[in-house]
Scaffold this motif. Structure first.
Motif, mmCIF file in Angstrom:
data_model
loop_
_atom_site.group_PDB
_atom_site.id
_atom_site.type_symbol
_atom_site.label_atom_id
_atom_site.label_comp_id
_atom_site.label_asym_id
_atom_site.label_seq_id
_atom_site.Cartn_x
_atom_site.Cartn_y
_atom_site.Cartn_z
ATOM 1 N N LEU A 1 65.182 9.710 -6.077
ATOM 2 C CA LEU A 1 64.077 8.580 -5.553
ATOM 3 C C LEU A 1 64.171 8.395 -4.127
ATOM 4 O O LEU A 1 63.151 8.001 -3.325
ATOM 5 C CB LEU A 1 64.540 7.479 -6.316
ATOM 6 N N GLU B 1 62.389 11.226 -2.083
ATOM 7 C CA GLU B 1 61.013 10.936 -2.415
ATOM 8 C C GLU B 1 60.287 9.878 -1.658
ATOM 9 O O GLU B 1 59.305 10.183 -0.998
ATOM 10 C CB GLU B 1 60.846 10.800 -4.018
ATOM 11 N N MET B 2 61.035 8.993 -1.593
ATOM 12 C CA MET B 2 60.458 7.599 -0.913
ATOM 13 C C MET B 2 60.551 7.849 0.745
ATOM 14 O O MET B 2 59.950 7.075 1.501
ATOM 15 C CB MET B 2 60.856 6.344 -1.372
ATOM 16 N N ASN C 1 58.363 15.567 -11.153
ATOM 17 C CA ASN C 1 57.978 14.764 -9.989
ATOM 18 C C ASN C 1 57.125 13.767 -10.219
ATOM 19 O O ASN C 1 57.105 12.558 -9.500
ATOM 20 C CB ASN C 1 57.343 15.714 -8.716
ATOM 21 N N LYS C 2 56.073 13.638 -11.100
ATOM 22 C CA LYS C 2 55.249 12.667 -11.391
ATOM 23 C C LYS C 2 55.955 11.607 -11.968
ATOM 24 O O LYS C 2 55.539 10.476 -11.524
ATOM 25 C CB LYS C 2 54.131 13.274 -12.364
ATOM 26 N N LYS C 3 56.856 11.806 -12.697
ATOM 27 C CA LYS C 3 57.823 10.566 -13.108
ATOM 28 C C LYS C 3 58.516 10.032 -12.077
ATOM 29 O O LYS C 3 58.433 8.480 -12.342
ATOM 30 C CB LYS C 3 58.707 11.199 -14.205
ATOM 31 N N GLU D 1 56.636 19.854 -11.723
ATOM 32 C CA GLU D 1 55.374 18.812 -11.208
ATOM 33 C C GLU D 1 55.509 17.722 -12.278
ATOM 34 O O GLU D 1 55.272 16.728 -11.719
ATOM 35 C CB GLU D 1 54.209 19.618 -11.431
ATOM 36 N N SER E 1 57.420 9.750 -9.144
ATOM 37 C CA SER E 1 56.690 8.738 -8.260
ATOM 38 C C SER E 1 55.892 7.617 -8.947
ATOM 39 O O SER E 1 55.918 6.561 -8.134
ATOM 40 C CB SER E 1 55.219 9.868 -8.333
ATOM 41 N N LYS E 2 56.100 7.706 -10.278
ATOM 42 C CA LYS E 2 55.654 6.293 -10.814
ATOM 43 C C LYS E 2 56.591 5.274 -10.729
ATOM 44 O O LYS E 2 56.393 4.237 -10.456
ATOM 45 C CB LYS E 2 55.399 6.666 -12.410
ATOM 46 N N ALA F 1 58.957 5.330 -8.201
ATOM 47 C CA ALA F 1 58.644 4.966 -6.909
ATOM 48 C C ALA F 1 57.620 4.026 -6.308
ATOM 49 O O ALA F 1 57.658 3.127 -5.596
ATOM 50 C CB ALA F 1 58.603 6.340 -5.833
ATOM 51 N N GLN F 2 56.399 4.178 -7.030
ATOM 52 C CA GLN F 2 55.227 3.458 -7.046
ATOM 53 C C GLN F 2 55.465 1.870 -7.166
ATOM 54 O O GLN F 2 55.068 1.241 -6.757
ATOM 55 C CB GLN F 2 54.231 4.069 -7.521
#
Length: 120
Positions: free
Chosen positions: A103, A106-107, A57-59, A54, A61-62, A64-65
């Motif tokens: 990446l 995920e995107m 995955n958060k890293k 988890e 997401s940052k 990707a954002q």
């Protein structure tokens, strides 16, 4: 940092597999205490593996954002892909994401995509 997390997840997963094999080979009647102990350790390992995945995955997401927030993005044409170095020199600061990388998956990218602060 990513390599350390990956290594920790692998180590814990290997330990979990070992425990599962030990539990499968045990006779429940003869070794109930040992089985219960392994069951408890198995549960803690599963929780720890889930937590590590988890955070990984958060890293992602940052990152990707950050790319999604860039003002200019578009798929890279086949012609541009053939000479990617020329494109990178022409557009300073361009970040190209391939759909088969973590990446990119995920995107949810379908094509090789470029992200930039300047128009290209």
């Amino acid at each position: 940092m990513k390599e350390i997390e990956k290594a920790q997840i692998k180590l814990l997963s290997d330990r979990l597999d070992l425990i599962r094999r030990q539990m499968a080979s045990m006779q429940l009647a003869n070794e109930a205490e040992k089985y219960a102990e392994l069951e408890k350790e198995k549960a803690t390992l599963e929780v720890e593996i889930a937590r590590l995945k988890e955070t990984r995955n958060k890293k992602l997401s940052k990152e990707a954002q950050k790319l999604v927030d860039m003002p200019f993005k578009r798929p890279i044409t086949k012609k541009e892909q053939a000479d990617i170095g020329k494109l990178k020199k022409a557009v300073r600061g361009i970040i190209i994401v391939h759909p088969m990388t973590a990446l990119g998956r995920e995107m949810g990218l379908d094509d090789m995509t470029g992200f930039s602060k300047t128009e290209f």
